[in-house]
Design an enzyme around this catalytic site. Structure first.
Site, mmCIF file in Angstrom:
data_model
loop_
_atom_site.group_PDB
_atom_site.id
_atom_site.type_symbol
_atom_site.label_atom_id
_atom_site.label_comp_id
_atom_site.label_asym_id
_atom_site.label_seq_id
_atom_site.Cartn_x
_atom_site.Cartn_y
_atom_site.Cartn_z
ATOM 1 N N HIS A 110 4.246 13.830 29.730
ATOM 2 C CA HIS A 110 5.634 13.351 29.560
ATOM 3 C C HIS A 110 5.685 12.134 28.628
ATOM 4 C CE1 HIS A 110 7.431 15.877 32.802
ATOM 5 N NE2 HIS A 110 6.221 15.799 33.300
ATOM 6 N N ASN A 145 12.017 18.029 37.173
ATOM 7 C CA ASN A 145 11.912 18.786 35.921
ATOM 8 C C ASN A 145 13.169 19.623 35.727
ATOM 9 O OD1 ASN A 145 9.389 17.917 35.099
ATOM 10 N ND2 ASN A 145 8.292 19.699 35.864
ATOM 11 N N TYR A 148 1.302 8.653 40.636
ATOM 12 C CA TYR A 148 2.263 7.897 39.826
ATOM 13 C C TYR A 148 2.013 6.394 39.884
ATOM 14 C CZ TYR A 148 4.652 12.230 38.868
ATOM 15 O OH TYR A 148 4.928 13.491 38.422
HETATM 16 FE FE1 HDE Z 1 4.280 14.508 37.031
HETATM 17 N N1 HDE Z 1 3.197 12.946 36.330
HETATM 18 N N2 HDE Z 1 2.630 15.183 38.014
HETATM 19 N N3 HDE Z 1 5.259 16.197 37.641
HETATM 20 N N4 HDE Z 1 5.890 13.923 36.061
HETATM 21 C C1 HDE Z 1 3.663 12.011 35.510
HETATM 22 O O1 HDE Z 1 3.341 9.712 35.762
HETATM 23 C C2 HDE Z 1 1.533 14.459 38.258
HETATM 24 C C3 HDE Z 1 4.770 17.188 38.414
HETATM 25 C C4 HDE Z 1 7.125 14.465 36.118
HETATM 26 O O2 HDE Z 1 9.823 9.951 32.580
HETATM 27 C C5 HDE Z 1 2.708 10.878 35.322
HETATM 28 O O3 HDE Z 1 4.380 7.908 34.908
HETATM 29 C C6 HDE Z 1 0.651 15.172 39.111
HETATM 30 C C7 HDE Z 1 5.831 18.007 38.921
HETATM 31 C C8 HDE Z 1 8.020 13.751 35.249
HETATM 32 O O4 HDE Z 1 8.271 8.518 33.127
HETATM 33 C C9 HDE Z 1 1.550 11.243 36.251
HETATM 34 C C10 HDE Z 1 1.246 16.376 39.340
HETATM 35 C C11 HDE Z 1 6.967 17.476 38.419
HETATM 36 C C12 HDE Z 1 7.252 12.740 34.693
HETATM 37 C C13 HDE Z 1 2.003 12.556 36.812
HETATM 38 C C14 HDE Z 1 2.494 16.365 38.666
HETATM 39 C C15 HDE Z 1 6.596 16.355 37.606
HETATM 40 C C16 HDE Z 1 5.938 12.868 35.218
HETATM 41 C C17 HDE Z 1 2.346 10.581 33.904
HETATM 42 C C18 HDE Z 1 0.698 17.561 40.119
HETATM 43 C C19 HDE Z 1 8.400 17.984 38.606
HETATM 44 C C20 HDE Z 1 7.707 11.717 33.666
HETATM 45 C C21 HDE Z 1 3.111 9.345 33.532
HETATM 46 C C22 HDE Z 1 0.733 17.407 41.481
HETATM 47 C C23 HDE Z 1 8.848 17.890 39.955
HETATM 48 C C24 HDE Z 1 8.344 10.530 34.311
HETATM 49 C C25 HDE Z 1 3.688 8.884 34.764
HETATM 50 C C26 HDE Z 1 8.852 9.593 33.253
HETATM 51 C C27 HDE Z 1 4.879 12.013 34.921
HETATM 52 C C28 HDE Z 1 1.280 13.209 37.723
HETATM 53 C C29 HDE Z 1 3.388 17.471 38.663
HETATM 54 C C30 HDE Z 1 7.571 15.588 36.901
HETATM 55 C C31 HDE Z 1 0.188 11.311 35.628
HETATM 56 C C32 HDE Z 1 -0.698 14.684 39.604
HETATM 57 C C33 HDE Z 1 5.691 19.221 39.862
HETATM 58 C C34 HDE Z 1 9.490 14.047 35.003
HETATM 59 O O5 HDE Z 1 1.412 10.325 37.291
#
Ligand code: HDE
Length: 742
Positions: free
Chosen positions: A118, A191, A405
């Site tokens: 992202h 999302n 996060y």
């Molecule tokens: Fe994320 N995801 N994600 N994700 N995600 C990040 O956090 C993660 C997942 C989502 O505008 C990271 O700050 C794991 C689902 C958004 O700043 C990180 C897993 C959904 C954003 C991270 C998922 C999301 C992130 C990277 C699997 C929809 C951007 C930077 C379990 C429900 C937020 C950060 C923004 C960002 C980890 C799966 C949505 C690495 C481990 C499912 C919208 O922490």
């Protein structure tokens, strides 16, 4: 206090006259460096600078008393920001030059790590307003009082591309909402697609590694059309429901404003008695669902890589505030137990036909950021940020995210005090004993920095509050410690099929086209074939179409842990086209205009656009604009080469006969009309424009969505027609890929 540079008397003389040849510091005329200093004789201690014309018409900075003085970060006024301090005219730069050192030091450290996923995002401020109390199921303060507004910040993003990648990648979009509630920040980090690729957070690094550029060559950027991604997903059957979504037009949205948002996981709402209700969160755009087509997306990326961020910026600044409804699907344990799938499995959704969405509020974005970095880049969302009254389920993906996060923010923002940054700081009172660390700005006051203490109510600091405080839902959990995937997570294809069968014919075609495109970029035949073997478990016609498109013979179906349930009822809510906009409001008409075009027609057309609440932009052979038939002039927004039709939702060709003759010799003008036609757009056509269509080879093919703009009255009819998203029958009629598979 008179101020004179110490270097030479000449300096003050020349600076008094704003005719210095080169304030940027280049020593072209052989003048002394001091002579080029812009400080005038009578500048006061903190000189400030404005602009003035030099003799040769060039712009110079001179002191002005009505603008802020330039200072160092320490507040020291800066006299000369053009020349570093050096020994003699051509000698070495001196270490003593604290202004130079501070400026370069700061520049050297301007970047922070981009988000690991992202990375490319765009944010805006707004508010959430409660329209229906949820007090019956949640004690969360934000859900109590109808009509009350809660400040919000939203960041939209793509997932795979780097920070500088383009907006129209085929990708999931992040839809992260920070709600500054009166009981702390609530981050709903969702999302634009309601399901996810994997069921267990342990697989997230593998998924992300596979879709990001390959480690040896560092390409392709912001694309899933490559071997590594399809290798991983073809070995991960649980991803195929999500694959249906990412291959659909949901992954190439027209605008952030036209996307749905989803919390994805099942969460819990907790009422005042501690009772739990399961909940899924939905954001529904008032603008209706809209997407572009793939060929268009590819071209938008070249014409305007910032298409989505510009769209949001422009809409908000024009006062056309995007709005979403917050909907909740509420269900209890009995429903969860009776549901065909596991509510803890993030690769599944609950069809709205089964559990209706109750609308409880609205989210309005009404303010762009003051500064991108300070707000959009530094905003830190954490799924663990939930207020009392909202709680987690045991979805293993959500549980893993709760760790990830906070962890990633510490790396990205450099320390534990990122909540001190204004965009991340709660807007409600805060009191705790966390202290120190990098950039601490709000250490606890007073003597007590521990608890319990005996310093009394005023000096002793905050105390826990068992009544108002967050208390976790008292769910019972038991069982052996083990690494297992529940059997209830084993059906990987039934909802993928349900999604596919819920689409209109054109949407199904787009899914097939996308799969063929993506897999045509995959070099290994075994990977292509393995993907098709999964598609056979989803829909035989889709698998046949993709195999045919790739010139593959049909493989055997993949071994399935559970046979596909083939009779899940289609759900209209899953289609974009069935949930499209009701008007042309908020969309953009591109008007290709030439000198001599009919003025009355132009005026009627622009009036009809404005009456609809839409916008228009003029594209012309020259950026200087055009002179219409009545002698009036109209400024152009784009020169034709810079304003291709992919930037618009619909187009009008308003030209004079001479203009048409001119444009029919111009490749960019011909691309303008052929692309608009190929992308199934509504096209308004002045009679004089015919030569352009003839020379472009599509004059014979024009259909009912190519409407005449002969009389001013035609303008309204045309704009009413544009309310439909696109004229899809055209694509089914003319595209080779739309032909039935032999
Ligand atoms: Fe994320 N995801 N994600 N994700 N995600 C990040 O956090 C993660 C997942 C989502 O505008 C990271 O700050 C794991 C689902 C958004 O700043 C990180 C897993 C959904 C954003 C991270 C998922 C999301 C992130 C990277 C699997 C929809 C951007 C930077 C379990 C429900 C937020 C950060 C923004 C960002 C980890 C799966 C949505 C690495 C481990 C499912 C919208 O922490």
């Amino acid at each position: 206090m008179a101020r004179k540079p110490v270097a030479s008397q000449a300096a003050s003389k020349s600076c008094a006259t704003p005719a210095t040849p080169d304030v940027a510091g280049g020593d072209k005329g052989g003048e002394s460096s001091a002579k080029r200093s812009p400080v005038p004789d009578d500048a006061d201690l903190a000189p400030s600078f404005g602009e003035a014309q030099g003799e040769g018409g060039e712009t110079h900075q001179i002191a002005r008393s009505d603008v802020a003085a330039l200072t160092t970060q320490q507040g020291i006024p800066v006299a000369d920001d053009q020349n570093s301090l050096r020994q003699g005219e051509r000698g070495p730069t001196l270490l003593e030059d604290f202004h130079f050192r501070e400026k370069i030091f700061h520049f050297d450290h301007e970047r922070i790590p981009e988000r690991v996923v992202h990375a490319r995002g765009y944010g805006a401020h707004g508010f959430f307003e409660l329209t229906d109390s949820l007090a019956d199921v949640s004690r969360a303060d934000i859900f109590q009082r109808v009509g009350e507004r809660t400040p919000a910040f939203v960041r939209f993003s793509t997932v795979a591309g780097a920070k500088g990648s383009f907006d129209l990648a085929r990708d999931v979009r992040g839809f992260a909402v920070k709600l500054y509630t009166q009981e702390g920040n609530w981050d709903l980090v969702g999302n634009n697609i309601p399901v996810f690729f994997i069921q267990d957070a342990l697989k997230f690094p593998d998924l992300v590694h596979s879709v990001k550029p390959a480690p040896d060559r560092e390409f392709p950027q912001a694309a899933s059309a490559h071997d590594n991604f399809w290798d991983f997903v073809s070995l991960t059957p649980e991803s195929f429901h999500m694959i249906m979504w990412t291959m659909s037009d949901r992954a190439i949205p027209r605008s952030f404003r036209t996307m749905e948002g989803f919390g994805v996981h099942t969460f819990r709402l907790i009422d005042a008695e501690g009772q739990s209700t399961f909940v899924k969160f939905h954001w529904k755009p008032k603008q209706g669902l809209q997407s572009v087509v793939w060929n268009e997306a590819v071209k938008i990326n070249g014409a305007d890589p910032d298409f989505h961020r510009r769209d949001l910026w422009d809409a908000i600044n024009a006062g056309d505030f995007p709005e979403w409804e917050l909907g909740v699907q509420l269900f209890d344990d009995a429903f969860a137990d009776s549901f065909d799938f596991d509510v803890l499995d993030a690769t599944k959704l609950i069809p709205e036909e089964l559990v209706p969405v109750r609308i409880v509020g609205r989210l309005v974005l009404d303010r762009v950021v003051d500064n991108f970095f300070a707000e959009t880049e530094q905003v830190a969302f954490c799924t663990q940020n939930v207020p009392p009254g909202v709680d987690f389920s045991n979805d293993p993906l959500l549980q893993g995210r709760n760790f990830s996060y906070l962890d990633t923010q510490i790396k990205r923002l450099g320390g534990p005090n990122f909540t001190h940054i204004p965009i991340n700081a709660p807007k409600c009172p805060m009191a705790h004993f966390q202290q120190d660390g990098h950039m601490a700005m709000r250490n606890p006051r007073g003597r007590a920095n521990y608890e319990p203490n005996s310093w009394g109510p005023t000096e002793g600091g905050p105390r826990e509050d068992p009544v108002r405080g967050f208390s976790s839902y008292a769910e019972t959990a038991d069982g052996p410690k083990q690494r297992v995937r529940a059997a209830s997570f084993a059906d990987h294809y039934s909802q993928a099929r349900q999604f596919f069968t819920s689409q209109t014919a054109i949407e199904q075609k787009h899914i097939g086209d996308a799969l063929v495109f993506e897999l045509s970029k995959v070099e290994r035949l075994d990977i292509r074939s393995r993907v098709v073997s999964h598609l056979l478990n989803i829909d035989a016609s889709l698998a046949a179409k993709v195999a045919d498109g790739l010139g593959l013979s049909l493989p055997d179906p993949a071994a399935a842990a559970r046979p596909t349930v083939t009779n899940l009822p289609p759900s209209d809510k899953l289609s974009i086209i069935k949930n499209g906009p009701e008007s042309f409001k908020g969309r953009k008409l591109g008007i290709l205009l030439t000198n001599g075009a009919e003025a009355a027609m132009f005026q009627a057309l622009t009036a009809a656009v404005e009456a609809e609440g839409a916008v228009y932009e003029v594209v012309a052979p020259q950026i200087g604009g055009v002179t219409l038939s009545d002698g009036s002039t109209v400024a152009a927004k784009h020169k034709i080469d810079g304003g291709p039709s992919v930037l618009f939702d619909a187009v009008a060709i308003l030209v004079s006969a001479e203009g048409a003759a001119l444009l029919s010799r111009d490749a960019a003008a011909k691309d303008f009309v052929t692309d608009a036609f190929a992308h199934c757009k509504f096209i308004g056509i002045a009679a004089e424009a015919e030569a352009i269509f003839a020379k472009s080879g599509i004059a014979e093919e024009l259909d009912e969505a190519c409407l005449p703009l002969g009389r001013p009255a035609d303008a309204k009819t045309f704009i009413v027609a544009c309310r439909s998203l696109r004229h899809w029958p055209r694509e089914l009629a003319v595209d080779l890929d739309a032909q039935p598979v032999p």
